[in-house]
Design an enzyme around this catalytic site. Structure first.
Site, PDB file in Angstrom:
ATOM      1  CG  ASP A  80      -0.308  -0.216   2.529  1.00 55.90           C
ATOM      2  OD1 ASP A  80       0.661  -0.983   2.599  1.00 55.90           O
ATOM      3  OD2 ASP A  80      -0.766   0.389   3.528  1.00 55.90           O
ATOM      4  CG  HIS A 119       6.070  -1.065   9.984  1.00 58.78           C
ATOM      5  ND1 HIS A 119       4.933  -1.202  10.727  1.00 58.78           N
ATOM      6  CD2 HIS A 119       5.731  -1.379   8.697  1.00 58.78           C
ATOM      7  CE1 HIS A 119       3.938  -1.576   9.942  1.00 58.78           C
ATOM      8  NE2 HIS A 119       4.394  -1.707   8.711  1.00 58.78           N
ATOM      9  CG  ASP A 139       2.747   1.658   7.644  1.00 56.70           C
ATOM     10  OD1 ASP A 139       2.229   2.751   7.379  1.00 56.70           O
ATOM     11  OD2 ASP A 139       2.394   0.602   7.100  1.00 56.70           O
ATOM     12  CG  HIS A 174      -1.485   4.438   6.702  1.00 60.47           C
ATOM     13  ND1 HIS A 174      -1.618   3.421   7.621  1.00 60.47           N
ATOM     14  CD2 HIS A 174      -0.878   3.878   5.635  1.00 60.47           C
ATOM     15  CE1 HIS A 174      -1.115   2.314   7.143  1.00 60.47           C
ATOM     16  NE2 HIS A 174      -0.654   2.555   5.923  1.00 60.47           N
TER      17      HIS A 174
END
Length: 315
Positions: A65, A133, A196, A254
Site C-alpha cells: 500500500d 515497523h 507505519d 493512513h
C-alpha cells in the site's frame, strides 16, 4: 509554493472514498511524491498533479500500500517524456522489490536509485530516520536552512536604508555593521513524513519542530492492542507525538477501513492529546499549505515580524 496534496488516505484496504496511501509535496521548484500506493496515477489526474512535477519519489518501506503505484507513475512519466532526472529513495533492504517494480514500468526516464540503510541526509535538505515497523522503514524530513529576519528598528538606528539594506543582506556586512547585529535568527521550515511505525525515537526526531507533520493514524485509541501488534500509531499517539515535538500542524492519514469514511473520531483523539496543534484528518485530494515561517517578535513591539530573509539572503 509549498503545499501538500493528499492523493490517498487509506491504509491496507482502500474504500469507496479513500484511495491507497500517497502524498505529493510542492516545495518551491521541487516535487516530492511520498509512498505511492495503487491508483496514485489516477489520483494525480484528479488532483491536477502532472507527472512532470515529480522530481523525487520517497518510499518509507515496501509494503504494497506504500509502493504498488510506482510502476504506473513511472510509466506515465515515460509517456509524458519527463526530461529531468527523477530520484527514487527507499530502504536498502527493499531493493529487490523496488527493482522488480521498476522493471515492469515503461522505460524512458532518467531514474536514479538511492537506497539508504541508516539515518542521515539522503539529498540536499532531505534526511531520513529509522522507524519501528515490521520491516525496515524510514521517515523523511525536509528541512530548509535557517535564515535571518531583519529588524527595521535596528536598521533605522544604524542609518541603513534603501540599497544599503540589499548590500547588507548580500554581503553579510556593511562597513563595520554585521548582518547578525541587524537581524534575529529565523528557523527554516520543516516538513516531516512519518508512516507505519510504533512510537520510537526516530519518529520523535523527525517530528521535532515540524511546521507540517504528516503521520499515520491507522487505529483509534480503542484499538491500541491492534496498533501494538502491527506496530502502528493510534490517533492519540499521533497527537502525543505532535504535541511533544511542538509541531504546528498535524495531518493524519493512513486510516484503517474499519472506521469507514469518517475520521472525526481519530481527529478528536489526536486533538485531545495536542490541544495547541492544528489537527487535520486528511481527505483524498485535500490541499494543505505549509504554514508560513515562524517569525520572531519585533523589538519593542508586538508579535509582528520583521523583514524576512531566505537562507540564500533573498527576501
Amino acid at each position: 509554493m509549498r503545499e501538500l496534496v493528499v492523493l490517498g488516505t487509506a491504509s491496507q484496504v482502500p474504500t469507496r472514498t479513500r484511495n491507497h496511501n500517497g502524498c505529493f509535496l510542492r516545495w518551491d521548484g521541487a516535487g516530492l511524491l511520498f509512498d505511492p500506493g495503487e491508483g496514485t496515477q489516477r489520483q494525480m489526474i484528479h488532483a491536477g498533479v502532472a507527472a512532470s512535477h515529480i522530481t523525487r519519489i520517497c518510499l518509507t518501506h515496501v509494503h504494497g500500500d506504500h509502493c504498488y503505484g510506482l510502476p504506473g507513475v513511472l510509466s506515465r512519466m515515460a509517456l509524458d517524456r519527463v526530461p529531468h532526472p527523477v530520484h527514487l529513495h527507499y530502504p536498502a533492504s527493499g531493493d529487490p522489490v523496488v527493482r522488480a517494480l521498476v522493471s515492469v514500468s515503461s522505460p524512458g526516464i532518467d531514474l536514479r536509485l538511492h537506497p539508504h540503510s541508516g539515518p542521515g541526509p539522503v539529498a540536499e535538505g532531505l534526511e531520513v530516520r529509522p522507524l519501528k515497523h515490521r520491516i525496515e522503514t524510514y521517515g523523511y524530513l525536509l528541512r530548509e536552512a535557517d535564515g535571518r529576519t531583519l529588524l527595521p528598528e535596528r536598521l533605522q538606528g544604524a542609518g541603513i536604508s534603501g540599497p544599503d539594506v540589499g548590500r547588507l543582506q548580500r554581503d553579510g556586512a556593511l562597513g563595520a555593521v554585521r548582518l547578525e547585529e541587524m537581524s534575529s535568527p529565523r528557523p527554516g521550515q520543516r516538513f516531516a513524513f512519518i508512516m507505519d511505525t510504533a512510537p520510537c525515537p526516530g519518529a520523535e526526531e523527525l517530528a521535532d519542530g515540524a511546521d507540517l507533520l504528516v503521520t499515520e493514524s491507522t487505529f483509534s485509541d480503542d484499538d491500541g492492542t491492534l496498533a501494538q501488534q502491527y506496530l502502528h500509531l493510534t490517533a492519540g499517539q499521533a497527537g502525543e507525538l505532535a504535541a511533544s515535538a511542538r509541531a504546528r500542524t498535524l495531518v493524519l492519514t493512513h486510516f484503517s477501513a474499519r472506521y469507514g469514511d469518517d475520521a472525526s473520531l481519530l481527529a478528536g483523539q489526536a486533538q485531545a492529546r495536542a490541544p495547541r496543534v492544528t489537527v487535520i484528518a486528511a481527505k483524498d485530494l485535500d490541499r494543505i499549505p505549509v504554514p508560513r515561517r515562524r517569525q520572531p517578535a519585533r523589538e519593542g513591539a508586538g508579535p509582528t515580524a520583521g523583514i524576512g530573509l531566505n537562507h540564500d539572503g533573498s527576501s
